[in-house]
Scaffold this active site. Sequence first.
Site, PDB file in Angstrom:
ATOM      1  N   GLY A   4       0.821  -1.196   0.000  1.00 24.83           N
ATOM      2  CA  GLY A   4       0.000   0.000   0.000  1.00 24.83           C
ATOM      3  C   GLY A   4       0.857   1.248   0.000  1.00 24.83           C
ATOM      4  O   GLY A   4       1.950   1.253  -0.548  1.00 24.83           O
ATOM      5  N   LEU A   5       0.337   2.286   0.624  1.00 25.80           N
ATOM      6  CA  LEU A   5       1.011   3.576   0.676  1.00 25.80           C
ATOM      7  C   LEU A   5       1.396   4.080  -0.705  1.00 25.80           C
ATOM      8  O   LEU A   5       2.503   4.543  -0.928  1.00 25.80           O
ATOM      9  CB  LEU A   5       2.258   3.502   1.562  1.00 25.80           C
ATOM     10  CG  LEU A   5       2.014   3.420   3.057  1.00 25.80           C
ATOM     11  CD1 LEU A   5       3.331   3.398   3.799  1.00 25.80           C
ATOM     12  CD2 LEU A   5       1.180   4.582   3.537  1.00 25.80           C
ATOM     13  N   CYS A   6       0.481   3.922  -1.643  1.00 25.68           N
ATOM     14  CA  CYS A   6       0.772   4.476  -2.957  1.00 25.68           C
ATOM     15  C   CYS A   6      -0.462   5.219  -3.451  1.00 25.68           C
ATOM     16  O   CYS A   6      -0.874   5.057  -4.586  1.00 25.68           O
ATOM     17  CB  CYS A   6       1.238   3.415  -3.934  1.00 25.68           C
ATOM     18  SG  CYS A   6       0.284   1.923  -3.889  1.00 25.68           S
ATOM     19  N   GLY A   7      -1.046   6.024  -2.595  1.00 18.90           N
ATOM     20  CA  GLY A   7      -2.151   6.872  -3.002  1.00 18.90           C
ATOM     21  C   GLY A   7      -3.360   6.061  -3.422  1.00 18.90           C
ATOM     22  O   GLY A   7      -3.655   5.015  -2.851  1.00 18.90           O
TER      23      GLY A   7
END
Lengths: 132, 294
Positions: B89-92
């Site tokens: 994750g952590l990709c907008g």
Amino acid sequence: MADKVEFELVSPERLLLSRSVDMVVVPGAEGDFGVLRGHAPLISTLRLGVIDVHDAGGVSDRIFVAGGFAEVTAERCTVLAEQAVPVADLDRAGIEDEIRSLRDSLAVADGDAERGALAARIAVAEAKLAYA
Amino acid sequence: MPSLKQYRTRIASVKSTQKITSAMKMVAAAKLRRAQEKAEAARPYAERMSRMLGSLAGSLSGGAGAPALLAGTGRSEVHLVVVATSDRGLCGAFNSSIVRGARAHVRQLLSEGKQVRIFCVGRKGRDQLRRDFAKLIVGSMEDVGRRSLSFADAQRITDRILQMFAAGEFDVCSLFYARFRSAITQIVTRQQLIPFAIEGGAGEATAAGGAVYEYEPDEEQILAELLPRNLSVQVFRALLENNASEQGARMTAMDNATRNAGDMIKRLTLSYNRQRQASITKELIEIISGAEAV
């Protein structure tokens, strides 16, 4: 470059070679064929073998290819190879190790699909060994 | 009103978050460059493949003997939807926008009364789709291209798809992924894999060659090898695009996060200083009024 043929060798990951040469000898599924300028348009599958690139009066490059396709037109020859390694880069000891480990995993493999895949890889490695 | 100590710990924690996000941004930027290079390096193969396929299909067009991968099964009852997302994750909005596109497509197919099966590539997409369509998911694959994306990864996916196709488990297969335009824009794209849609039309390819090809061995055999291979190439290209998009999206998201953290630190520092001055003033007043009282 009136009498040269544009040769391109591409693998899925990158473009390996692209230049004009005198002649290429490609290991087709039904026998090797040489491509000079003005060759009749042809599409062929490849077998395991070595592509010889002839340029400036001699063999300038030898590249091992495993499976793929070749497309020939009057001006160019494009080879789409599944695997391509220059013969000079083949490392005998490394390949022998690879064959040994593949054989080991074949011995313990279960399922036809897995076994088939391993056998195919062994065949490729053995063909490599023959040219190394 | 938080105490001075509370402010200090808040600021320290936001600062360390900012360090992490800016490092992630840097890493994503480096990975993005590599992913883009890879996507570009793979382009010649895909281009030549589709040119070759175009000329082959041109010479076979209209023939009844065209293989099922090219012509389809003649039905469109069961659809396989392959959703390619990332494992992390952590990709907008990268993963959620792909999933949103896929979900809309699946809903539409279901409302048309078709059967749908879903195959997930990547952990994030599977987790999100499982909430709505847990029963439709027939398989998933993770850790694709964990270290570096190789053609073998694409082939593994294609093998699964082909196996299912050979077993007659679906008629039409489409793939969802995010096409890379820039670090800021990624376009969710649906691509039909089976039956294969030839770009640009078949007539053009033979005209470009100027002549009719000879085939060695024969057309059917070449097609039988070329079509599965082309499928892997298409999947590989989609994975590469997806990879570049993921890194791009992450870079933008982390850039935003770093900037937000900076703003937050500024605000917190301001309140901290105000509070500090207030307490100094308060202490002074106490001392002065104490002195006056004596």
